[in-house]
Design an enzyme around this catalytic site. Structure first.
Site, mmCIF file in Angstrom:
data_model
loop_
_atom_site.group_PDB
_atom_site.id
_atom_site.type_symbol
_atom_site.label_atom_id
_atom_site.label_comp_id
_atom_site.label_asym_id
_atom_site.label_seq_id
_atom_site.Cartn_x
_atom_site.Cartn_y
_atom_site.Cartn_z
ATOM 1 N N CYS A 158 -22.484 52.447 35.185
ATOM 2 C CA CYS A 158 -21.729 51.465 34.386
ATOM 3 C C CYS A 158 -22.615 50.400 33.750
ATOM 4 O O CYS A 158 -22.162 49.666 32.874
ATOM 5 C CB CYS A 158 -20.681 50.779 35.246
HETATM 6 N N1 COA Z 1 -0.321 55.121 43.375
HETATM 7 C C1 COA Z 1 0.360 54.471 44.345
HETATM 8 N N2 COA Z 1 -0.230 53.957 45.443
HETATM 9 C C2 COA Z 1 -1.545 54.138 45.585
HETATM 10 C C3 COA Z 1 -2.325 54.820 44.605
HETATM 11 C C4 COA Z 1 -1.648 55.317 43.487
HETATM 12 N N3 COA Z 1 -2.297 55.970 42.500
HETATM 13 N N4 COA Z 1 -3.602 54.828 45.016
HETATM 14 C C5 COA Z 1 -3.659 54.192 46.187
HETATM 15 N N5 COA Z 1 -2.419 53.769 46.536
HETATM 16 C C6 COA Z 1 -2.014 53.049 47.749
HETATM 17 C C7 COA Z 1 -2.980 53.298 48.883
HETATM 18 O O1 COA Z 1 -2.626 54.458 49.583
HETATM 19 C C8 COA Z 1 -2.794 52.043 49.710
HETATM 20 O O2 COA Z 1 -1.646 52.179 50.496
HETATM 21 P P1 COA Z 1 -1.588 51.570 51.983
HETATM 22 O O3 COA Z 1 -1.718 50.086 51.793
HETATM 23 O O4 COA Z 1 -0.264 52.014 52.457
HETATM 24 O O5 COA Z 1 -2.762 52.161 52.706
HETATM 25 C C9 COA Z 1 -2.518 50.950 48.684
HETATM 26 O O6 COA Z 1 -2.077 51.644 47.517
HETATM 27 C C10 COA Z 1 -3.735 50.118 48.362
HETATM 28 O O7 COA Z 1 -4.848 51.002 48.051
HETATM 29 P P2 COA Z 1 -6.278 50.469 47.732
HETATM 30 O O8 COA Z 1 -7.181 51.628 47.434
HETATM 31 O O9 COA Z 1 -6.718 49.507 48.781
HETATM 32 O O10 COA Z 1 -5.981 49.698 46.350
HETATM 33 P P3 COA Z 1 -6.739 48.517 45.669
HETATM 34 O O11 COA Z 1 -5.804 47.380 45.569
HETATM 35 O O12 COA Z 1 -8.095 48.254 46.247
HETATM 36 O O13 COA Z 1 -6.967 49.089 44.185
HETATM 37 C C11 COA Z 1 -8.756 50.009 42.841
HETATM 38 C C12 COA Z 1 -7.752 50.240 43.973
HETATM 39 C C13 COA Z 1 -9.657 51.206 42.734
HETATM 40 C C14 COA Z 1 -7.986 49.808 41.545
HETATM 41 C C15 COA Z 1 -9.572 48.724 43.129
HETATM 42 O O14 COA Z 1 -10.052 48.730 44.447
HETATM 43 C C16 COA Z 1 -10.743 48.548 42.192
HETATM 44 O O15 COA Z 1 -10.622 48.554 40.979
HETATM 45 N N6 COA Z 1 -11.948 48.301 42.776
HETATM 46 C C17 COA Z 1 -13.141 48.074 42.004
HETATM 47 C C18 COA Z 1 -13.608 49.372 41.534
HETATM 48 C C19 COA Z 1 -14.774 49.316 40.594
HETATM 49 O O16 COA Z 1 -15.070 48.352 39.956
HETATM 50 N N7 COA Z 1 -15.425 50.424 40.511
HETATM 51 C C20 COA Z 1 -16.472 50.584 39.622
HETATM 52 C C21 COA Z 1 -16.271 51.911 39.007
HETATM 53 S S1 COA Z 1 -17.470 52.190 37.836
#
Ligand code: COA
Length: 375
Positions: A158
């Site tokens: 990235c």
């Molecule tokens: N739809 C519905 N629910 C979902 C889901 C989806 N597509 N994906 C995950 N969930 C659920 C999970 O199962 C979890 O449920 P639980 O609380 O019962 O265990 C809950 O939602 C929270 O999941 P989590 O993975 O902790 O979500 P989050 O709030 O951390 O968001 C991201 C996920 C990836 C959007 C976020 O962490 C993020 O953007 N992080 C930074 C990533 C980044 O910058 N990466 C660089 C890439 S180049």
């Protein structure tokens, strides 16, 4: 002897015409989940296999800020039986897909700068994944544009584009080139696991180009590069194991780790402080008051991350004018994200306004480019 001063002369953007909304994406994903669960109904009922969970539009938007993403090839991505890109393999005598969209973005940058390709000295193709190992994508782009000089590929996930800008700026400072194109064609749909609920909504396809040049040849209205700073710290929290030493096709069962995988929560927690600290240290080195920054063009991965970083840098909650979002319609476009934000949201700034282009992501990697609009 004074070193030539590098500036950003112009930028270019190629946006794929097709786009996928969260509603379309989730409908396809949930159809796949229903099919899979029906296919494995017996072991699921016996408790020997876990049922797949559906995705949700509300979750995606709330957790990430993403509402839609552009893609190069929509139909197969949404077909529950495929959920991967499918494109015709091009012959060696045809322009490659990455080169094609890179050229489109580069041509726009050249056009905006009023620059002839013949006056460019170098092309860097800076992106998270290359279509092939060699010949370099950058050399194909160089050839397609008709540029005499040299070209090479570089990958810092990235942060590829900001690392490319510093590399280009250093060539200019050292006198090795006077005009350098940094092209970032990001076909992220090819390395996203469209069957993974945790990440299927993240990425989008795009290409950007940044023309970095010596100030004395740059057009009016260019952006002075006040300073660049790069940092990397190894982490497995964002990883893609696809490579030439493993033959597993990314579509085959058990090959999920040959696609993008991440620990999103950890990335969020670990990267926000790292980025904010680097920006504040660099601002201090450059004697820039961070609170006086007119605009932040941040990497576009997660709206919540950007809110926190902007708050730490500016000292208050940033509004859209101070920290514009393109994530909502483009998704995470890897290294191109901060450049799209800069390209689409910089024309209204006045001479003397100072801003920051900043990327962060896998590696971990962070790249900052402080810029000031010239008169
Ligand atoms: N739809 C519905 N629910 C979902 C889901 C989806 N597509 N994906 C995950 N969930 C659920 C999970 O199962 C979890 O449920 P639980 O609380 O019962 O265990 C809950 O939602 C929270 O999941 P989590 O993975 O902790 O979500 P989050 O709030 O951390 O968001 C991201 C996920 C990836 C959007 C976020 O962490 C993020 O953007 N992080 C930074 C990533 C980044 O910058 N990466 C660089 C890439 S180049």
């Amino acid at each position: 002897m004074d070193h030539p001063v590098p500036v950003i002369s112009a930028t270019g953007l190629f946006t794929p015409p097709e786009s996928i909304t969260n509603e379309e994406l989730v409908a396809s994903f949930n159809a796949f989940v229903a099919d899979e669960n029906a296919r494995h109904a017996e072991p699921i009922a016996a408790g020997t296999r876990e049922a797949l969970q559906p995705s949700s539009v509300e979750f995606i938007e709330k957790a990430s800020g993403i509402k839609a993403r552009h893609v190069m090839c929509k139909a197969p991505l949404l077909d529950p039986a495929i959920m991967a890109p499918r494109w015709r393999e091009r012959g060696n005598d045809e322009l490659s897909l990455m080169a094609e969209i890179g050229v489109a973005a580069a041509e726009q940058a050249l056009d905006r700068a009023g620059r002839r390709a013949a006056d460019v000295d170098a092309v860097l193709c800076a992106a998270s994944n290359m279509e092939r190992p060699y010949p370099a994508m950058a050399i194909e782009i160089q050839q397609a544009l008709g540029i005499d000089g040299f070209a090479f590929d570089m990958n810092v996930a990235c942060s590829s584009a900001t690392f490319g800008i510093q590399t280009a700026a250093d060539y200019i400072r050292a006198g090795n080139a006077r005009s350098v194109l940094v092209v970032s064609p990001e076909i992220t749909s090819g390395h996203l696991n469209w069957r993974d609920r945790d990440s299927h909504f993240i990425f989008g396809d795009v290409a950007t180009a940044v023309l970095v040049e010596a100030a004395d040849m740059a057009p009016a209205g260019h952006w002075e590069i006040l300073g660049t700073r790069l940092k990397t710290v190894f982490s497995n929290n964002i990883r893609n194991n696809f490579g030439f030493l493993n033959r597993a096709h990314p579509d085959s069962a058990g090959a999920a780790d040959k696609l993008f995988v991440q620990e999103g929560r950890k990335v969020f927690k670990e990267v926000v402080p790292m980025v904010a600290a680097l920006i504040l240290e660099e601002a201090e080195r450059l004697a820039i008051d961070p609170q006086s920054l007119r605009r932040l063009w941040l990497h576009q991965a997660n709206a919540g991350m950007n809110r926190l970083i902007a708050q730490r840098v500016l000292g208050h909650e940033a509004n859209e004018d101070e920290s514009p979002t393109v994530l909502d319609t483009y998704g995470n476009t890897s290294s191109a994200g901060s450049i799209i934000a800069f390209h689409l949201h910089s024309a209204d700034l006045a001479a003397g306004d100072t801003g920051l282009i900043c990327s962060f992501g896998a590696g971990y990697s962070v790249g900052s480019v402080f810029v000031r609009k010239a008169g």
